[in-house]
Every structure is written in C-alpha cells, then in structure tokens.
Design a protein around this motif. Sequence first.
Motif, PDB file in Angstrom:
ATOM      1  N   ARG A  95       4.362  65.488  58.806  1.00  0.00           N
ATOM      2  CA  ARG A  95       3.280  66.466  58.999  1.00  0.00           C
ATOM      3  C   ARG A  95       3.347  67.561  57.934  1.00  0.00           C
ATOM      4  N   SER A  96       4.546  67.974  57.625  1.00  0.00           N
ATOM      5  CA  SER A  96       4.735  69.020  56.634  1.00  0.00           C
ATOM      6  C   SER A  96       4.199  68.564  55.272  1.00  0.00           C
ATOM      7  N   SER A 143       9.936  86.265  53.542  1.00  0.00           N
ATOM      8  CA  SER A 143       8.951  86.901  54.434  1.00  0.00           C
ATOM      9  C   SER A 143       8.084  87.897  53.682  1.00  0.00           C
ATOM     10  N   PRO A 145       6.483  87.900  50.423  1.00  0.00           N
ATOM     11  CA  PRO A 145       6.134  87.268  49.144  1.00  0.00           C
ATOM     12  C   PRO A 145       5.523  88.243  48.148  1.00  0.00           C
ATOM     13  N   LEU A 251      -2.138  80.040  53.742  1.00  0.00           N
ATOM     14  CA  LEU A 251      -1.183  79.957  54.862  1.00  0.00           C
ATOM     15  C   LEU A 251      -1.917  79.853  56.196  1.00  0.00           C
ATOM     16  N   ASN A 252      -3.056  80.518  56.317  1.00  0.00           N
ATOM     17  CA  ASN A 252      -3.820  80.400  57.572  1.00  0.00           C
ATOM     18  C   ASN A 252      -4.147  78.948  57.886  1.00  0.00           C
ATOM     19  N   ARG A 255      -0.850  77.174  58.872  1.00  0.00           N
ATOM     20  CA  ARG A 255      -0.331  77.643  60.174  1.00  0.00           C
ATOM     21  C   ARG A 255      -1.169  77.070  61.320  1.00  0.00           C
ATOM     22  N   HIS A 326      -7.128  85.552  61.326  1.00  0.00           N
ATOM     23  CA  HIS A 326      -5.759  85.102  61.029  1.00  0.00           C
ATOM     24  C   HIS A 326      -4.811  85.485  62.161  1.00  0.00           C
ATOM     25  N   TYR A 375       9.472  78.530  58.677  1.00  0.00           N
ATOM     26  CA  TYR A 375       8.518  78.519  57.564  1.00  0.00           C
ATOM     27  C   TYR A 375       7.109  78.894  58.022  1.00  0.00           C
ATOM     28  N   GLU A 376       6.272  79.167  57.034  1.00  0.00           N
ATOM     29  CA  GLU A 376       4.893  79.594  57.318  1.00  0.00           C
ATOM     30  C   GLU A 376       4.863  80.889  58.129  1.00  0.00           C
ATOM     31  N   GLY A 377       5.826  81.769  57.863  1.00  0.00           N
ATOM     32  CA  GLY A 377       5.942  83.013  58.615  1.00  0.00           C
ATOM     33  C   GLY A 377       6.874  82.767  59.776  1.00  0.00           C
TER      34      GLY A 377
HETATM   35  P1  TGC Z   1      -0.573  92.984  53.338  1.00  0.00           P
HETATM   36  O1  TGC Z   1      -0.717  94.230  52.529  1.00  0.00           O
HETATM   37  O2  TGC Z   1      -0.526  93.096  54.814  1.00  0.00           O
HETATM   38  O3  TGC Z   1      -1.747  91.969  52.955  1.00  0.00           O
HETATM   39  C1  TGC Z   1      -2.187  91.772  51.626  1.00  0.00           C
HETATM   40  C2  TGC Z   1      -3.676  91.450  51.706  1.00  0.00           C
HETATM   41  O4  TGC Z   1      -3.845  90.194  52.399  1.00  0.00           O
HETATM   42  C3  TGC Z   1      -4.619  90.410  53.607  1.00  0.00           C
HETATM   43  N1  TGC Z   1      -4.019  89.544  54.621  1.00  0.00           N
HETATM   44  C4  TGC Z   1      -4.502  88.325  54.878  1.00  0.00           C
HETATM   45  N2  TGC Z   1      -5.576  87.679  54.412  1.00  0.00           N
HETATM   46  C5  TGC Z   1      -5.800  86.437  54.851  1.00  0.00           C
HETATM   47  N3  TGC Z   1      -4.991  85.839  55.753  1.00  0.00           N
HETATM   48  C6  TGC Z   1      -3.897  86.447  56.243  1.00  0.00           C
HETATM   49  N4  TGC Z   1      -3.104  85.810  57.117  1.00  0.00           N
HETATM   50  C7  TGC Z   1      -3.604  87.746  55.805  1.00  0.00           C
HETATM   51  N5  TGC Z   1      -2.615  88.650  56.067  1.00  0.00           N
HETATM   52  C8  TGC Z   1      -2.883  89.747  55.327  1.00  0.00           C
HETATM   53  C9  TGC Z   1      -4.522  91.874  53.899  1.00  0.00           C
HETATM   54  O5  TGC Z   1      -5.627  92.319  54.641  1.00  0.00           O
HETATM   55  C10 TGC Z   1      -4.505  92.460  52.497  1.00  0.00           C
HETATM   56  O6  TGC Z   1      -5.811  92.395  51.993  1.00  0.00           O
HETATM   57  P2  TGC Z   1      -6.364  93.476  50.943  1.00  0.00           P
HETATM   58  O7  TGC Z   1      -7.786  93.115  50.763  1.00  0.00           O
HETATM   59  O8  TGC Z   1      -6.149  94.799  51.613  1.00  0.00           O
HETATM   60  O9  TGC Z   1      -5.543  93.319  49.718  1.00  0.00           O
HETATM   61  O10 TGC Z   1       0.673  92.195  52.747  1.00  0.00           O
HETATM   62  P3  TGC Z   1       2.230  92.430  52.970  1.00  0.00           P
HETATM   63  O11 TGC Z   1       2.877  92.305  51.637  1.00  0.00           O
HETATM   64  O12 TGC Z   1       2.472  93.674  53.770  1.00  0.00           O
HETATM   65  O13 TGC Z   1       2.684  91.143  53.807  1.00  0.00           O
HETATM   66  C11 TGC Z   1       2.121  90.830  54.994  1.00  0.00           C
HETATM   67  C12 TGC Z   1       2.805  89.603  55.676  1.00  0.00           C
HETATM   68  C13 TGC Z   1       4.199  89.912  56.124  1.00  0.00           C
HETATM   69  C14 TGC Z   1       1.981  89.310  56.884  1.00  0.00           C
HETATM   70  C15 TGC Z   1       2.803  88.376  54.767  1.00  0.00           C
HETATM   71  O14 TGC Z   1       3.391  88.600  53.563  1.00  0.00           O
HETATM   72  C16 TGC Z   1       3.380  87.124  55.409  1.00  0.00           C
HETATM   73  O15 TGC Z   1       2.641  86.426  56.074  1.00  0.00           O
HETATM   74  N6  TGC Z   1       4.701  86.784  55.216  1.00  0.00           N
HETATM   75  C17 TGC Z   1       5.228  85.477  55.609  1.00  0.00           C
HETATM   76  C18 TGC Z   1       5.375  84.607  54.384  1.00  0.00           C
HETATM   77  C19 TGC Z   1       5.044  83.172  54.656  1.00  0.00           C
HETATM   78  O16 TGC Z   1       4.481  82.791  55.653  1.00  0.00           O
HETATM   79  N7  TGC Z   1       5.365  82.304  53.699  1.00  0.00           N
HETATM   80  C20 TGC Z   1       5.003  80.922  53.786  1.00  0.00           C
HETATM   81  C21 TGC Z   1       5.293  80.170  52.491  1.00  0.00           C
HETATM   82  S1  TGC Z   1       4.613  78.533  52.452  1.00  0.00           S
HETATM   83  C22 TGC Z   1       5.515  77.639  53.529  1.00  0.00           C
HETATM   84  O17 TGC Z   1       6.337  78.120  54.240  1.00  0.00           O
HETATM   85  C23 TGC Z   1       5.198  76.172  53.601  1.00  0.00           C
HETATM   86  S2  TGC Z   1       6.167  75.348  54.754  1.00  0.00           S
HETATM   87  C24 TGC Z   1       5.597  73.764  54.708  1.00  0.00           C
HETATM   88  C25 TGC Z   1       4.502  73.482  55.699  1.00  0.00           C
HETATM   89  O18 TGC Z   1       3.544  74.222  55.777  1.00  0.00           O
HETATM   90  O19 TGC Z   1       4.576  72.506  56.457  1.00  0.00           O
END
Ligand code: TGC
Length: 396
Positions: A95-96, A143, A145, A251-252, A255, A326, A375-377
């Motif tokens: 699935r991943s 967490s 990025p 990511l949305n 997820r 989201h 992963y994915e948050g």
């Molecule tokens: P922050 O300042 O809150 O947000 C930056 C801009 O993005 C907007 N935003 C979003 N937009 C769309 N969808 C979302 N889910 C969004 N979350 C935030 C936000 O409104 C802002 O927009 P703008 O217009 O003001 O610039 O950013 P932050 O640096 O404080 O971080 C927020 C946080 C912690 C939520 C985010 O960085 C996060 O989600 N961290 C988790 C990292 C993560 O999930 N990594 C995944 C990597 S890929 C992976 O793991 C693949 S695994 C394999 C598989 O999928 O099966």
Amino acid sequence: MSFKFQNVDFLHLDSSFSEDELLVRRTARDFVDDNLLPIIEDCFREGRFPRELVPLMGELGFYGANLQGYGCAGMSNVEYGLVMQELERGDSGLRSFVSVQSALVMYPIYTFGSEDQKSTWLPVLASGEKLGCFGLTEPGFGSNPGGMTTTARRSGDEYILNGEKMWITTGTIADVAIVWAKVADESDPSKSIVRGFLVETDRAGFSAHEVHGKWSLRASVTSGLALQDVYIPVSNLLPGTSGLKSPLMCLNQARYGISWGAIGAAMSCYDTALQYAKLRKQFHDQPIASHQLIQEKLVWMVSEISKAQLLSLHVGRLKDAGTAGHEHISLAKRNNVWMALETARMARDILGANGITDDYPVMRHMMNLESVKTYEGTHDIHALILGQHITGIAAY
Ligand code: TGC
Ligand code: FAD
C-alpha cells in the motif's frame, strides 16, 4: 495456518457503496488474495519488495487511481480508498508503494506540473513502467520539514541541487524523485521558498542507498537520497509549487489513503483473531471465543473498525464533494492508524504463542503499523494539527 478472509461489515456499510465501488473493492481484494498473500510472508522475511506485482497493479489502474486522464483510472476518492484498504489488508508495504507512486509522485505532477511534465510522466507512472519517490524528510527534519536544508540554486537555464533526504520509500528503485528544496528569493537572498523538482535518478550527482535493519515495512524499499551538485534544467521545476503548502497538499492525499489502508490491516487482524478464537480450545474443551475476556477484545476491535470505516467513508464522500479539510484527513489518519495498531496488538494476544509467528499475518501487520503511526505525520503531530485547528494556537 492462515484463514480465508471473511468481509468485516458489522454495520452493513456495503449497502452504502455503489456497484462501481464494490466492483473496485472486489478487483483489489482478488488481486491481493491471488497475488500478494501467497508470497508476502516470504517477502517480509527476506526483506524483499515484490516488484513482480508492479505491472499488474498498473494494468488494474491502481496508480494515480483518483486522477483523471493521462492513462489514470479516474476513480472516485472512495473507490481509491477501497483499493488502499485492500492493499493494506495484504501488507502496508505494498500500500505504501502505491500511495507514494499515486499521492506523492503523480499527484504533484498532476497538480503542480506543466503540460509537458504531465504528458511525459503521468502515463508511464500510471502503467508502472516508471517508478517515483518523494523526498521531503531529511536526516535532521522529519516532523518539521520546513527546516529542510536541501537547496536549489538557479544558474542560467539550470538549477543545481544539493542536500540529503532520508526515509524515502521506493528511493533506490525510482526512475524519478520529487525533491523538495529551498530556492533563494532572487530579490532577497536572505529569504527562501520551498519548491518541488523532478529529478531523474540517473543524473550525475544523485545517489540512493537502502536503509537496512528495519523490523517494519520489510516488503517495502526505504532509502536515503544524496544530491551533490545535481544539475537539472529549469523545465524540471514543478511550476505550480510555492512554499511548504505544496508538499503538505500532497501529504493530504497520502494521509487520506492511509486512513483506509489502516482499516484493511485491522480487518485482517480482527478476522484472523475471530476465526482463531472459535477454533482454539482451552479449559473444559471450550473454544477461547466462549470466554468473556476474549469476547470483550473482539467486540472492541469490531466496534473500532466499524467507527473507522464510517470515518473514512465520510471523509471520502467529503473529498469527492470537494469539501474535505486537511484537519478531517488528520483526524482519520490519526484515529484509524491508532485503532489498527491496537487491534493488531489485541489480535496477537488472542493468538497466544501462535501470534508471534508468521504462520499468521498479525505480527507482520503490527510491526508495519509502527511505521504507519510515524510516517505521514506522527500520531502526536496529528494531535497538534487538530489542536491548532480547534484552538487556533499552534503548539509545535
Ligand atoms: P505551517 O506554517 O503550519 O504551514 C505552512 C503552510 O501550509 C499550510 N498547511 C497546509 N496546506 C495544505 N495541507 C495541509 N495539511 C497543511 N498544513 C499546513 C499552512 O496553512 C501554511 O500556508 P500559508 O499559505 O500560510 O503558507 O507549517 P509548519 O512548518 O508549522 O508545519 C506544520 C506541520 C507540523 C503540520 C507540518 O510540517 C507537518 O505536517 N509535519 C509532518 C511531516 C510529515 O507528515 N511528513 C511526511 C513525509 S512523506 C512520508 O512520510 C511518506 S510515508 C510513505 C507513505 O505515504 O506510505
Ligand atoms: P521526529 O520528527 O524526530 O519525531 C520523533 C518524536 O518526537 C515523535 O514521537 C514525534 O511525534 C515527536 N515530536 C516531534 N516534534 C514534536 C513536537 N513539536 N511536539 C511534540 N512531539 C513532537 N518521508 C518522505 O519524505 N518520503 C517518504 O517516502 C517517506 N517514507 C517513509 C517510510 C518509512 C518506513 C518511515 C519510517 C518514514 C518515512 N518517511 C518518509 C519519513 C516520515 O515522514 C518521518 O519519519 C516522520 O515525518 C517523522 O519524522 P522523524 O522520524 O524524523 O521523527
């Protein structure tokens, strides 16, 4: 000994699915039963990604399934979710792989790419002829990025990329990497913006290595990427990307799929535990299913699976209507992965000593779900995303 899977539909939710949705689920279910389940325990033991299944999944339309045109199947989001559910009922690793190819590689090309990028890459990614990976996480930034240190510097008609990415699914076998990097603002070099780039993996300066020693997702390729003075033409920039919001939008998509996938893993564990408990006898020659404590565990599992099914179905319907936020997706990912991991742990308990072997799929699911929780948050990062949504205060 393994059991033939019985559908888990306590709430009769099958009556809320359309005929097309049930057909998609049937197709994915048969694919998993016929092609994945017979080999998955060996793959997991050997730490081998079942690459031989890639073309068939392409023929079945699993890659970029909810995208329109360019050779994609054009499924609804609910249909796409049902595919994810069935794949993860088989194994989170497969699935991943499909999640990454679809939500993290094809979706950004589809959403942020030029027409040329879309027509070059989407058809070959949809068929599985080419594979992709998504490089957001770095060794020092998981967490968070937004702290990434990978850079893309403009030099004439090219960008020069430097940096390191870590924990990248499919990395060593990908033909193309979606790399997220900071680009300096030309008018103010002290400022930078995150943008996405298509990096063909045979470019000079690009290398990938496999992460070894995993006790989780052993049937999935996990890699580190290194970019050392990788020159790419400016036409490889995904023109629609602008800031961290762009990768977060990808990511949305992933997820959302994970919220369904976790249900599949939980269904497999619950179904195994239920069938086992009816057969296994202890004390007075009675099946362990007759004991109250076992029944309570089975009831917990089926209750939580049913709630998770309702949650993903509802978020899927919102997504199809274009109204899913989201935060809804965070709620579903967080809840359903937690639920699946708890279900796997309880199922392992019900199977007793047999539960620790790979005669049954339960411990494999349990180990896989430890990654899915991260992963994915991570589970806790999604709590903070939801906390921010309801309070208006970011607690990161
Ligand atoms: P922050 O300042 O809150 O947000 C930056 C801009 O993005 C907007 N935003 C979003 N937009 C769309 N969808 C979302 N889910 C969004 N979350 C935030 C936000 O409104 C802002 O927009 P703008 O217009 O003001 O610039 O950013 P932050 O640096 O404080 O971080 C927020 C946080 C912690 C939520 C985010 O960085 C996060 O989600 N961290 C988790 C990292 C993560 O999930 N990594 C995944 C990597 S890929 C992976 O793991 C693949 S695994 C394999 C598989 O999928 O099966
Ligand atoms: P950290 O961010 O270091 O977190 C460690 C712990 O601290 C967690 O419990 C976390 O919840 C907690 N924590 C962190 N910050 C806070 C805070 N502010 N408040 C409270 N608690 C906090 N990434 C990609 O880009 N592409 C991929 O294809 C990909 N595939 C992956 C495949 C696997 C098998 C795995 C395990 C990971 C993959 N990842 C991928 C990376 C994944 O997205 C990250 O592991 C994840 O985002 C968490 O980052 P981290 O591991 O650095 O943990």
